[in-house]
Write an enzyme that holds these catalytic residues in place. Structure first.
Site, short mmCIF file in Angstrom:
data_model
loop_
_atom_site.label_atom_id
_atom_site.label_comp_id
_atom_site.label_asym_id
_atom_site.label_seq_id
_atom_site.Cartn_x
_atom_site.Cartn_y
_atom_site.Cartn_z
N TYR A 221 0.83 -1.20 0.00
CA TYR A 221 0.00 0.00 0.00
C TYR A 221 0.87 1.26 0.00
CZ TYR A 221 1.36 0.60 4.85
OH TYR A 221 2.10 0.79 5.99
N PHE A 231 2.07 9.68 3.48
CA PHE A 231 2.38 9.55 4.91
C PHE A 231 2.88 8.16 5.28
CE2 PHE A 231 -2.25 9.05 4.39
CZ PHE A 231 -2.44 7.76 4.89
N ASP A 232 2.69 7.18 4.40
CA ASP A 232 3.18 5.83 4.70
C ASP A 232 3.15 5.00 3.42
OD1 ASP A 232 4.13 3.66 6.11
OD2 ASP A 232 2.22 3.14 7.03
N ILE A 251 -7.84 0.43 10.45
CA ILE A 251 -8.92 1.41 10.36
C ILE A 251 -10.12 0.80 9.63
CG2 ILE A 251 -7.40 3.40 10.49
CD1 ILE A 251 -7.59 3.65 7.45
N TYR A 277 -8.88 7.91 10.69
CA TYR A 277 -8.43 8.19 12.05
C TYR A 277 -9.28 9.24 12.74
CZ TYR A 277 -4.46 5.40 10.65
OH TYR A 277 -3.68 4.35 10.22
N PHE A 294 -5.66 5.43 -0.32
CA PHE A 294 -4.71 4.32 -0.28
C PHE A 294 -4.70 3.60 -1.62
CE2 PHE A 294 -5.25 4.77 4.30
CZ PHE A 294 -3.97 4.49 4.77
#
Length: 302
Positions: A221, A231-232, A251, A277, A294
């Site tokens: 991902y 962010f990731d 999540i 979140y 994502f």
């Protein structure tokens, strides 16, 4: 006559042999089984007992020499495993029915080194100390039922969180919802949202086999904010993640979205803030009320 005498003699020898094999517990009020597990039931019901692999809901206490409480809180829900050593706690739990309460005295050395996975017996204890577990079994059920229960709890918790945010932060929730809609319109995304508001766009077909709730999935991902900030990314790390899906470990947007995919499938999840979140965000990278994107690939599941 000789045959009768011989039969009686043999029978007496068998009984004597059986009695000599029966052990007597050194602890008052306890019985002992063939593996050396000392046990005493305070409440004993009838019915089925748990099988290896079942999830058990219990209340625990553990003491050494009836004074040192070494485990004030243990997990109140866990999977029953095969015994790790003769006469261990798992063996005792397998004897219990729903609603039973019992006490088990176990080998302290083996419990610490094998059951608890410690390198050795702690210095404050020695091999002659008496280690006792007091246990009450509230319920047990197959692992598949546990996964279904966890999935339902996750859905209920997500629904409660959504309602709480809408009630406590009406302006922020409205702005976040409008922000996601504006982004989708600008990007030309026309996919229909699910009942929860999740939007999923497939970019590469899979083989048609989809995971079920509770299964372990392997996923690559990359996560982005609406402004494009990454962010990731497991892709950047070069290693996919493996997680149980559909049981509240990630999540809500992931729990729902990954279950829509089949093995080998790639796609993009557009996740409303309340399936992400929420009103808290996540660290410095994901602000409160952030809608998330994502790009995901379902590599495998089992």
């Amino acid at each position: 006559m000789k045959k009768s005498v011989l039969f009686v003699a043999v029978a007496a020898m068998m009984v004597a042999g059986m009695n000599s094999c029966q052990q007597k517990s050194p602890y008052e009020g306890y019985e002992i089984n063939e593996n050396g597990l000392n046990y005493q039931f305070y409440t004993q019901n009838e019915g089925e007992t748990p099988m290896v692999g079942d999830v058990i809901e219990v209340v625990f206490g553990c003491t050494v020499n009836d004074t040192n409480s070494i485990i004030p809180t243990m997990p109140n829900m866990f999977r029953l495993e095969e015994p790790l050593f003769a006469g261990d706690l798992f063996e005792g739990l397998a004897m219990m029915h729903r609603g039973d309460s019992a006490s088990f005295i176990v080998n302290i050395d083996s419990t610490f080194t094998t059951f608890f996975g410690q390198p050795s017996l702690p210095e404050e204890f020695n091999s002659t100390d008496v280690m006792r577990f007091d246990v009450k079994v509230n319920d047990f059920y197959p692992e598949s039922e546990y996964k279904a229960r966890m999935a339902q709890k996750a859905k209920e918790a997500a629904a409660e969180r959504i309602e709480s945010m809408k009630t406590n932060y009406p302006e922020e929730t409205a702005a976040a919802a409008q922000g996601l809609q504006d982004y989708l319109t600008a990007q030309g995304v026309v996919a229909e949202p699910t009942e929860s508001g999740l939007v999923y766009v497939m970019t590469q077909e899979g083989n048609g086999e989809k995971p079920a709730e509770g299964q372990m999935v392997k996923v690559h991902y990359t996560g982005r904010l609406l402004d494009g900030t990454v962010f990731d990314s497991s892709v950047e790390r070069g290693e996919p993640i493996q997680i149980p899906i559909g049981v509240g470990q990630v999540i809500p947007g992931w729990d729902e979205g990954i279950l829509l995919m089949s093995k080998g499938e790639k796609g993009t999840l557009y996740i409303p803030y309340y399936l992400g979140y929420g009103d808290r965000g996540a660290g410095a990278d994901i602000p409160a009320f952030a809608n998330l994107i994502f790009d995901v690939e379902l590599i495998d599941f089992e």
